[in-house]
Design a protein around this motif. Structure first.
Motif, short mmCIF file in Angstrom:
data_model
loop_
_atom_site.label_atom_id
_atom_site.label_comp_id
_atom_site.label_asym_id
_atom_site.label_seq_id
_atom_site.Cartn_x
_atom_site.Cartn_y
_atom_site.Cartn_z
N THR A 124 -2.71 -1.04 -11.11
CA THR A 124 -3.68 -0.05 -10.58
C THR A 124 -3.09 1.90 -10.94
O THR A 124 -2.01 1.94 -10.35
CB THR A 124 -3.43 -0.02 -8.96
N PRO A 125 -3.97 2.56 -11.27
CA PRO A 125 -3.88 3.71 -10.75
C PRO A 125 -2.87 4.42 -10.33
O PRO A 125 -2.05 5.02 -10.13
CB PRO A 125 -4.66 4.56 -11.50
N THR A 126 -3.40 4.47 -9.38
CA THR A 126 -2.72 5.05 -7.44
C THR A 126 -3.02 3.56 -6.33
O THR A 126 -4.20 3.54 -6.24
CB THR A 126 -3.18 6.40 -7.22
N ILE A 127 -2.43 3.98 -5.36
CA ILE A 127 -2.40 3.55 -4.20
C ILE A 127 -1.12 3.58 -3.16
O ILE A 127 -0.13 4.15 -3.93
CB ILE A 127 -1.59 1.73 -5.00
N THR A 128 -1.24 3.20 -2.06
CA THR A 128 0.18 3.58 -1.63
C THR A 128 0.95 1.95 -1.68
O THR A 128 0.82 1.21 -1.10
CB THR A 128 -0.16 3.61 0.31
N GLY A 129 2.23 2.37 -1.50
CA GLY A 129 3.76 1.96 -1.63
C GLY A 129 3.94 1.44 -0.80
O GLY A 129 3.13 1.69 1.18
N SER A 130 4.64 0.04 -0.66
CA SER A 130 5.13 -1.16 0.40
C SER A 130 5.79 -0.53 1.63
O SER A 130 5.62 -0.68 2.25
CB SER A 130 5.77 -2.81 -0.35
N ASP A 131 6.60 0.77 0.91
CA ASP A 131 6.92 2.25 1.94
C ASP A 131 6.39 2.89 2.69
O ASP A 131 6.76 4.03 3.54
CB ASP A 131 7.97 2.24 1.31
N GLY A 132 4.62 2.80 2.57
CA GLY A 132 4.02 4.30 3.02
C GLY A 132 3.54 5.02 1.96
O GLY A 132 3.19 6.47 2.52
N THR A 133 4.83 5.11 0.48
CA THR A 133 4.92 6.55 -0.30
C THR A 133 3.45 6.32 -0.99
O THR A 133 3.35 4.99 -1.69
CB THR A 133 6.14 6.45 -1.23
N PRO A 134 2.77 7.19 -1.14
CA PRO A 134 1.53 6.91 -2.00
C PRO A 134 2.70 7.32 -3.53
O PRO A 134 3.30 7.53 -3.95
CB PRO A 134 1.32 8.85 -2.28
N VAL A 135 2.19 6.14 -4.14
CA VAL A 135 2.57 5.63 -5.98
C VAL A 135 1.20 5.56 -7.16
O VAL A 135 -0.14 5.19 -6.69
CB VAL A 135 3.17 4.98 -6.12
#
Length: 196
Positions: A124-135
């Motif tokens: 996946t190119p971009t998503i919000t990580g499980s810690d709420g950080t954009p990854v």
């Protein structure tokens, strides 16, 4: 008589001068800045430095029998693959020749995948990580029976996670440049080997 003693003096001085020049030539040949002596001395010095480097490597913590700290772990498979060392908190991108094209440290989350062989299942190119950080550059390779997803990603802002021990997450955080390298290397079905 004066001429003959003067000739003897000149001959003696000439012989002494030639001897001095010969002596200086021998000294110059053996001098450390002489190209031949310097090259052979440098080669010997490099060999000695190499031996000392091996000794230092052998004595470093976490290294086995002089192996470099970033060497691809043994028993991690063969061929093109991603190798993830749990204890070292390090990833190796290994080419088909068995040599690492890149290695880097990572920041694991609260849950580690069990050692074993996996393969990239999604990207996946971009998503919000499980810690709420954009990854970005998310490369997933395993989902366990409890539903924990294991994958590599990089925070867009370059930050490292501060995992909440109460949450079971399998995010493996990389620096942005390492995340880009992983993204380019680990296409779908690329083998991922997790070692202890």
């Amino acid at each position: 008589m004066a001429r003959s003693s003067s000739g003897i003096i000149v001959a003696t001085l000439t012989a002494a001068a030639l001897a001095a020049v010969g002596f200086l030539a021998v000294q110059a040949e053996a001098a450390p800045d002489h190209p031949t002596a310097h090259a052979s001395g440098r080669a010997a010095g490099k060999a000695k430095d190499g031996e000392q480097g091996k000794d230092k490597a052998a004595g470093s913590a976490g290294q086995e029998q002089g192996k470099a700290p970033n060497a691809v772990p043994e028993d991690s498979g063969t061929g093109l693959r991603v190798v993830y060392g749990l204890a070292q908190k390090r990833v190796w991108l290994v080419g088909s020749d068995g040599k690492a094209t890149r290695t880097f440290e990572i920041a694991p989350s609260t849950v580690n995948p069990p050692p074993g062989s996996y393969a990239v299942t999604s990207r996946t190119p971009t998503i919000t990580g499980s810690d709420g950080t954009p990854v970005e550059h998310v490369v997933v390779f395993h989902r366990d029976a409890a539903g924990v997803v294991f994958g590599f990603s990089a925070a867009v802002d370059g930050s490292s996670p501060k995992p909440d021990p109460a949450k079971k997450t399998g995010a493996i955080r990389e620096q942005p440049a390492d995340g880009r390298a992983m993204w380019e290397f680990a296409v779908n079905k690329t083998p991922v080997v997790v070692v202890p």
